[in-house]
Structures are given as C-alpha cells and as structure tokens.
Design a protein around this motif. Structure first.
Motif, PDB file in Angstrom:
ATOM      1  N   SER A   1     -89.666 -85.770 -30.140  1.00 49.09           N
ATOM      2  CA  SER A   1     -89.088 -87.078 -30.455  1.00 49.09           C
ATOM      3  C   SER A   1     -88.752 -87.099 -31.933  1.00 49.09           C
ATOM      4  CB  SER A   1     -90.085 -88.194 -30.144  1.00 49.09           C
ATOM      5  OG  SER A   1     -90.360 -88.229 -28.762  1.00 49.09           O
ATOM      6  N   PHE A   2     -87.613 -87.726 -32.272  1.00 47.91           N
ATOM      7  CA  PHE A   2     -87.206 -87.797 -33.671  1.00 47.91           C
ATOM      8  C   PHE A   2     -86.298 -88.987 -33.905  1.00 47.91           C
ATOM      9  CE2 PHE A   2     -83.587 -85.756 -31.790  1.00 47.91           C
ATOM     10  CZ  PHE A   2     -82.502 -86.143 -32.567  1.00 47.91           C
TER      11      PHE A   2
ATOM     12  N   ASN B   1     -81.067 -93.563 -34.527  1.00 47.43           N
ATOM     13  CA  ASN B   1     -81.111 -92.440 -33.596  1.00 47.43           C
ATOM     14  C   ASN B   1     -79.844 -91.607 -33.689  1.00 47.43           C
ATOM     15  OD1 ASN B   1     -83.636 -93.038 -32.527  1.00 47.43           O
ATOM     16  ND2 ASN B   1     -82.777 -94.483 -31.075  1.00 47.43           N
ATOM     17  N   ASP B   2     -79.909 -90.440 -33.103  1.00 45.02           N
ATOM     18  CA  ASP B   2     -78.756 -89.558 -32.989  1.00 45.02           C
ATOM     19  C   ASP B   2     -78.034 -89.925 -31.699  1.00 45.02           C
ATOM     20  OD1 ASP B   2     -76.998 -87.373 -32.487  1.00 45.02           O
ATOM     21  OD2 ASP B   2     -78.230 -86.139 -33.811  1.00 45.02           O
ATOM     22  N   GLU B   3     -76.872 -90.522 -31.818  1.00 47.47           N
ATOM     23  CA  GLU B   3     -76.152 -90.998 -30.637  1.00 47.47           C
ATOM     24  C   GLU B   3     -75.580 -89.872 -29.785  1.00 47.47           C
ATOM     25  OE1 GLU B   3     -73.692 -94.343 -31.155  1.00 47.47           O
ATOM     26  OE2 GLU B   3     -75.120 -95.333 -32.487  1.00 47.47           O
TER      27      GLU B   3
ATOM     28  N   PRO C   1     -88.077 -95.880 -28.562  1.00 52.71           N
ATOM     29  CA  PRO C   1     -87.061 -96.138 -29.584  1.00 52.71           C
ATOM     30  C   PRO C   1     -86.522 -94.862 -30.242  1.00 52.71           C
ATOM     31  CG  PRO C   1     -89.223 -96.496 -30.509  1.00 52.71           C
ATOM     32  CD  PRO C   1     -89.421 -96.180 -29.038  1.00 52.71           C
ATOM     33  N   ASN C   2     -86.996 -93.705 -29.829  1.00 45.81           N
ATOM     34  CA  ASN C   2     -86.647 -92.444 -30.493  1.00 45.81           C
ATOM     35  C   ASN C   2     -85.679 -91.608 -29.666  1.00 45.81           C
ATOM     36  OD1 ASN C   2     -88.713 -93.056 -32.435  1.00 45.81           O
ATOM     37  ND2 ASN C   2     -90.204 -92.340 -30.951  1.00 45.81           N
ATOM     38  N   SER C   3     -84.968 -90.732 -30.361  1.00 50.94           N
ATOM     39  CA  SER C   3     -84.175 -89.717 -29.674  1.00 50.94           C
ATOM     40  C   SER C   3     -85.121 -88.633 -29.189  1.00 50.94           C
ATOM     41  CB  SER C   3     -83.145 -89.115 -30.629  1.00 50.94           C
ATOM     42  OG  SER C   3     -82.221 -90.079 -31.051  1.00 50.94           O
TER      43      SER C   3
END
Length: 91
Positions: A63-64, A75-77, A85-87
């Motif tokens: 997760s990041f 987040n990274d879309e 809530p994480n990517s």
C-alpha cells in the motif's frame, strides 16, 4: 504512473509524476518505508517528469500514497487497485 522492472529476486518499481503537478516536493510513502515522509522523494528526470525507484520483494502487495508539500496526500490514479484510502501495488 508506475514502471516495473522484474529482477531475479525483486521488482524495481519506479513511481512517476509530472514535473509540476502537484507543485513542490513530493515523496512516495508506503508500507515498504514505514510510511516515512521524505524517505523516497521524487527527483527530476530527463523526460520532463519526476520519479523515484524503489526495490520491492517479488510477488508481494504494498500500500502506498504520495505526499506533497502542505501535507497533501494523494493516490496514483493509474493504479486501479485500492486498499482503503491507499493505492495498492502488486509486484
């Protein structure tokens, strides 16, 4: 955007963002660096973007999120998977 390079016992993951969005310093934070802000700052590269490469274990899930100036988390879309809530990144 993520770029992946498989290696024998790990995966090199490069986290890539535009040079100016969001403005100011940005780092990638996640379970792989104990969510430590500034541990992996994105740096300018020759193609007009900024990036940082992190070596991660093969066949793992992480997760990041990104952390920008002003305590702006995002987040990274380009990553379609979420962990709350994480990517979420699979190597």
């Amino acid at each position: 955007m993520l770029e992946r390079r498989p290696r024998q016992d790990r995966t090199e993951v490069t986290f890539v963002l535009p040079a100016d969005r969001p403005p100011g310093p940005v780092s990638v934070v996640g379970d792989f660096n104990d969510w430590q802000a500034g541990a992996h700052p994105l740096r300018p590269r020759g193609d007009g973007k900024r990036a940082v490469t992190v070596e991660l274990p093969k066949e793992a899930t992480h997760s990041f999120r990104y952390l920008a100036a002003g305590d702006y988390w995002f987040n990274d879309e380009s990553v379609g998977d979420q962990d709350g809530p994480n990517s979420r990144l699979r190597t």
